[in-house]
Design an enzyme around this catalytic site. Structure first.
Site, PDB file in Angstrom:
ATOM      1  N   ASP A   1      -3.827   4.012   2.478  1.00  0.00           N
ATOM      2  CA  ASP A   1      -5.290   3.912   2.644  1.00  0.00           C
ATOM      3  C   ASP A   1      -5.723   2.504   3.042  1.00  0.00           C
ATOM      4  O   ASP A   1      -6.913   2.201   3.097  1.00  0.00           O
ATOM      5  CB  ASP A   1      -6.021   4.362   1.366  1.00  0.00           C
ATOM      6  CG  ASP A   1      -5.735   3.445   0.182  1.00  0.00           C
ATOM      7  OD1 ASP A   1      -4.914   2.501   0.327  1.00  0.00           O
ATOM      8  OD2 ASP A   1      -6.314   3.668  -0.895  1.00  0.00           O
TER       9      ASP A   1
ATOM     10  N   ASP B   1       0.857  -1.189   0.000  1.00  0.00           N
ATOM     11  CA  ASP B   1       0.000   0.000   0.000  1.00  0.00           C
ATOM     12  C   ASP B   1       0.892   1.237   0.000  1.00  0.00           C
ATOM     13  O   ASP B   1       1.505   1.557   1.013  1.00  0.00           O
ATOM     14  CB  ASP B   1      -0.887  -0.066   1.255  1.00  0.00           C
ATOM     15  CG  ASP B   1      -1.654   1.217   1.509  1.00  0.00           C
ATOM     16  OD1 ASP B   1      -1.753   2.044   0.579  1.00  0.00           O
ATOM     17  OD2 ASP B   1      -2.155   1.385   2.642  1.00  0.00           O
TER      18      ASP B   1
ATOM     19  N   GLU C   1      -7.273 -20.500 -17.131  1.00  0.00           N
ATOM     20  CA  GLU C   1      -7.658 -21.305 -15.965  1.00  0.00           C
ATOM     21  C   GLU C   1      -8.684 -22.337 -16.430  1.00  0.00           C
ATOM     22  O   GLU C   1      -9.823 -21.990 -16.734  1.00  0.00           O
ATOM     23  CB  GLU C   1      -8.271 -20.396 -14.896  1.00  0.00           C
ATOM     24  CG  GLU C   1      -8.542 -21.128 -13.611  1.00  0.00           C
ATOM     25  CD  GLU C   1      -9.447 -20.352 -12.661  1.00  0.00           C
ATOM     26  OE1 GLU C   1      -9.373 -20.598 -11.457  1.00  0.00           O
ATOM     27  OE2 GLU C   1     -10.243 -19.517 -13.130  1.00  0.00           O
TER      28      GLU C   1
ATOM     29  N   ASP D   1      -1.728  -1.232  -3.937  1.00  0.00           N
ATOM     30  CA  ASP D   1      -2.028  -0.482  -5.162  1.00  0.00           C
ATOM     31  C   ASP D   1      -0.918  -0.632  -6.199  1.00  0.00           C
ATOM     32  O   ASP D   1       0.133  -1.233  -5.932  1.00  0.00           O
ATOM     33  CB  ASP D   1      -2.275   0.997  -4.821  1.00  0.00           C
ATOM     34  CG  ASP D   1      -1.232   1.533  -3.850  1.00  0.00           C
ATOM     35  OD1 ASP D   1      -0.042   1.296  -4.096  1.00  0.00           O
ATOM     36  OD2 ASP D   1      -1.603   2.151  -2.828  1.00  0.00           O
TER      37      ASP D   1
ATOM     38  N   HIS E   1      -4.048 -17.358  -5.355  1.00  0.00           N
ATOM     39  CA  HIS E   1      -4.925 -16.660  -4.406  1.00  0.00           C
ATOM     40  C   HIS E   1      -6.184 -17.453  -4.067  1.00  0.00           C
ATOM     41  O   HIS E   1      -6.984 -16.993  -3.263  1.00  0.00           O
ATOM     42  CB  HIS E   1      -5.299 -15.303  -5.007  1.00  0.00           C
ATOM     43  CG  HIS E   1      -6.093 -15.472  -6.270  1.00  0.00           C
ATOM     44  ND1 HIS E   1      -5.523 -15.943  -7.432  1.00  0.00           N
ATOM     45  CD2 HIS E   1      -7.401 -15.305  -6.540  1.00  0.00           C
ATOM     46  CE1 HIS E   1      -6.460 -16.051  -8.357  1.00  0.00           C
ATOM     47  NE2 HIS E   1      -7.608 -15.662  -7.853  1.00  0.00           N
ATOM     48  N   ASP E   2      -6.400 -18.591  -4.698  1.00  0.00           N
ATOM     49  CA  ASP E   2      -7.590 -19.407  -4.422  1.00  0.00           C
ATOM     50  C   ASP E   2      -7.283 -20.618  -3.545  1.00  0.00           C
ATOM     51  O   ASP E   2      -8.170 -21.455  -3.322  1.00  0.00           O
ATOM     52  CB  ASP E   2      -8.205 -19.925  -5.729  1.00  0.00           C
ATOM     53  CG  ASP E   2      -8.850 -18.823  -6.541  1.00  0.00           C
ATOM     54  OD1 ASP E   2      -9.305 -17.832  -5.935  1.00  0.00           O
ATOM     55  OD2 ASP E   2      -8.895 -18.951  -7.768  1.00  0.00           O
TER      56      ASP E   2
ATOM     57  N   ASN F   1      -0.055   4.451  -0.508  1.00  0.00           N
ATOM     58  CA  ASN F   1      -0.622   5.736  -0.078  1.00  0.00           C
ATOM     59  C   ASN F   1      -1.309   5.685   1.288  1.00  0.00           C
ATOM     60  O   ASN F   1      -2.041   6.596   1.652  1.00  0.00           O
ATOM     61  CB  ASN F   1      -1.580   6.285  -1.146  1.00  0.00           C
ATOM     62  CG  ASN F   1      -2.728   5.321  -1.425  1.00  0.00           C
ATOM     63  OD1 ASN F   1      -2.817   4.270  -0.774  1.00  0.00           O
ATOM     64  ND2 ASN F   1      -3.581   5.654  -2.365  1.00  0.00           N
TER      65      ASN F   1
ATOM     66  N   ASP G   1      -5.012 -10.078 -15.475  1.00  0.00           N
ATOM     67  CA  ASP G   1      -6.005 -11.107 -15.183  1.00  0.00           C
ATOM     68  C   ASP G   1      -7.301 -10.653 -15.848  1.00  0.00           C
ATOM     69  O   ASP G   1      -7.891  -9.638 -15.458  1.00  0.00           O
ATOM     70  CB  ASP G   1      -6.172 -11.214 -13.653  1.00  0.00           C
ATOM     71  CG  ASP G   1      -6.703 -12.563 -13.227  1.00  0.00           C
ATOM     72  OD1 ASP G   1      -7.497 -13.141 -13.988  1.00  0.00           O
ATOM     73  OD2 ASP G   1      -6.336 -13.014 -12.133  1.00  0.00           O
TER      74      ASP G   1
END
Ligand code: NOJ
Length: 570
Positions: A28, A24, A264, A32, A341-342, A26, A101
């Site tokens: 928040d 991150d 995929e 990003d 990520h799955d 910035n 993606d």
């Protein structure tokens, strides 16, 4: 174009970034594009040269970016189109390519197409989706058929105030688009060409296996669950028309461009069938990501089981790898990966937190020298592992898990069983912030109240900074191993030469050999206990090893927990 010589992905080491939790810039609380930009030197130094970045398009984030509401815009959470252009240019300067993606099986329900389709049933956009009438049974309106989706019970959602339903094989906020409609296909070709013209190096094609559906929408004949639905993937996976759609995609977007496409294809395609997609001479895309080597420890769907019942089936793992290798070698290229990520973190899945250092090094050694293009999941280079949460609700930033928990509770599983399962298998495990150092939020973000908290083990040394300080760390091992894998001679052996398993029936050891002129062998113990492995070769060089000394007596290797070698033999 001769793919054998110009396929740059055969010299590439991929790295998967989940942008929300990578860095991150910035403050928040959300990772990003500028965060990724600031880590490009780190990635180059690690040795990776191909990034797959999970979706960054405009999205209400019902499914963390896999629900796209505008393909032409970058999600403001992640930055702007200018930031993206800058990231692409800076990555290219460092010899790093970028895959986007691309989600093309469904859109968000907030996408202008879907909103138009809802508002005006006679609009062309209505035909971009699958709207069908419900069935009236005993005076009650039911979905058009008994199909179950991946995230929810019925794969259909009723349009309020009407007898119409729309199909969504994932969340109800992700309506499936109709690829049998040429106008819809045209829209996707335009989007793809827009990004390819910008200079992106290709795409990971999300859920691509599902583009073609059984358009008869007849009920599945499989046994339904207690609510009357059944997940019958044959109704919407790898169906014949898929291959035509992808050929058209190739002709309209990919032909003449030296880009990489990774589709995929899920767990239900055979390697032989996958060649229809990825054969070098007649296929349409380059790599077929399947899940056959991902869950070979019975962890998938293991709700109700105990942790001690989950054990890697090394024989199955080897068999599954070889099935794909035998089909693909000399015909098609292959992706190699342990997780994304799955899936849960690989150290927790196939390795061991107790033997974090040894098992993380063993897993990368095993992966890197197999046939194919390796993809490392962010954080694996420092041995990131699963979380240990106490309540199911802590996993609910993933809506798919939230709906799963509702079903498991209905089926009578206790929260204790559910949590034990999620700590083992939930995909949130792989989505916690990258652990950069031991400051607040693992150095990922300066914000308070992150949506996904860092795994607390960042204060115990599981972070990049600590790993950099230790010459024997996982990170330094990854860098060294990747460097070896990218060596031109080794790359030729691994990418073009044959490969065979050694002692294929050994239940604990994954060992393979490249038997060409320079003989490379990998020997990996997948167990947390000592095992023995008979070895009749003469060692010329130990190129990678995760222990300080070699234990071999009378042709028998004593392999300690997760011990692994890359050796050159005579
Ligand atoms: C596969 C993606 O990897 C996953 O994260 C997502 O939920 C589904 N496709 C739906 O897009």
């Amino acid at each position: 174009m001769d793919l054998n010589t110009s396929a740059w992905w055969l010299n590439s080491i991929g790295y998967i970034i989940y942008p929300e939790t990578f860095f991150d810039s910035n403050g928040d609380g959300v990772g990003d594009l500028n965060g990724i930009l600031s880590k490009l030197d780190y990635l180059r130094d690690l040795g990776v040269n191909l990034l797959w970045i999970c979706p960054i398009f405009q999205s209400p984030m019902d499914d963390n970016g896999y629900d796209v509401s505008d393909y032409g815009a970058i999600n403001p959470r992640f930055g702007t189109m200018k930031d993206f252009d800058n990231l692409l240019a800076e990555a290219h300067k460092r010899g790093i390519r970028i895959l986007l993606d691309f989600v093309l099986n469904h859109t968000s329900d907030q996408h202008a197409w879907f909103q138009k389709a809802l508002q005006d049933p006679s609009s062309p956009e209505r035909k971009f989706y699958f709207f069908r009438k419900g069935k009236i049974v005993d005076g009650k309106i039911l979905p058009p058929n008994n199909w179950k989706g991946f995230f929810a019970s019925s794969a259909w959602e009723q349009v309020p105030g009407t007898d119409d339903f729309y199909l969504h094989i994932f969340s109800k906020h992700m309506p499936d688009v109709d690829w049998s409609n040429p106008t819809l296909r045209e829209e996707y070709f335009k989007i793809a060409n827009y990004y390819l013209d910008k200079g992106v190096d290709g795409f990971r094609l999300d859920a691509v296996a599902h583009l073609a559906k059984d358009l008869s929408f007849s009920d599945s004949a499989l046994k339904t669950d207690t609510s009357g639905y059944v997940l019958d993937t044959s109704k919407f996976s790898n169906r014949p028309e898929l291959f035509d759609y992808l050929q058209e995609f190739k002709n309209r977007c990919l032909q003449g461009r030296n880009v990489l496409t990774v589709g995929e294809v899920g767990g239900n395609i055979s390697p032989e069938e996958a060649l229809k997609i990825c054969d070098r001479s007649y296929g349409s895309i380059n790599l077929a990501f399947n899940f056959d080597t991902v869950w070979n420890n019975g962890n998938y769907g293991s709700i109700g089981k105990k942790d001690e019942d989950i054990k890697t089936d090394v024989l199955l793992l080897k068999r599954n790898f070889m099935r794909w290798y035998n089909a693909d070698h000399e015909k098609a290229d292959m992706p190699l990966y342990w997780c994304n990520h799955d899936h849960p973190r690989v150290v927790s899945q196939y390795g061991s937190v107790k033997y974090r250092n040894e098992s993380a090094k063993m897993l990368i050694t095993t992966l890197l020298f197999l046939y194919g293009t390796p993809f490392i999941y962010y954080g694996d280079e420092i041995g990131m592992s699963n979380v240990q949460f106490a309540k199911p609700e802590q996993f609910f930033s993933d809506k798919a898990t939230e709906s799963g928990v509702a079903e498991w509770r209905k089926s009578g599983f206790t929260d204790e069983q559910i949590v034990a399962f999620l700590n083992r298998a939930a995909r949130l495990n792989a989505r916690t912030p990258m652990q950069w150092d031991d400051t607040k939020n693992a150095g990922f973000s300066k914000a308070d109240n992150l949506i996904i908290l860092a795994n607390p083990n960042y204060v115990e040394g599981v972070n990049v900074q600590k790993e950099m300080e230790n010459p024997y760390s996982i990170l330094n091992f990854f860098q060294f191993a990747i460097n070896k894998r990218r060596d031109a001679v080794i790359n030729d052996i691994v990418s073009y030469g044959p490969l065979e398993l050694i002692d294929p029936n050994h239940p604990d050891v994954f060992a393979y050999l490249h038997p060409g002129s320079q003989k490379l062998m990998v020997i990996s113990n997948f167990r947390s206990f000592d095992v023995f492995f008979t070895f009749y070769y003469e060692i010329a060089d130990v190129m990678l090893h995760n222990y300080g000394d070699v234990k071999i007596v009378n042709h028998i290797f004593q392999l300690r927990p997760f011990e692994s070698y890359l050796i050159r033999i005579r």
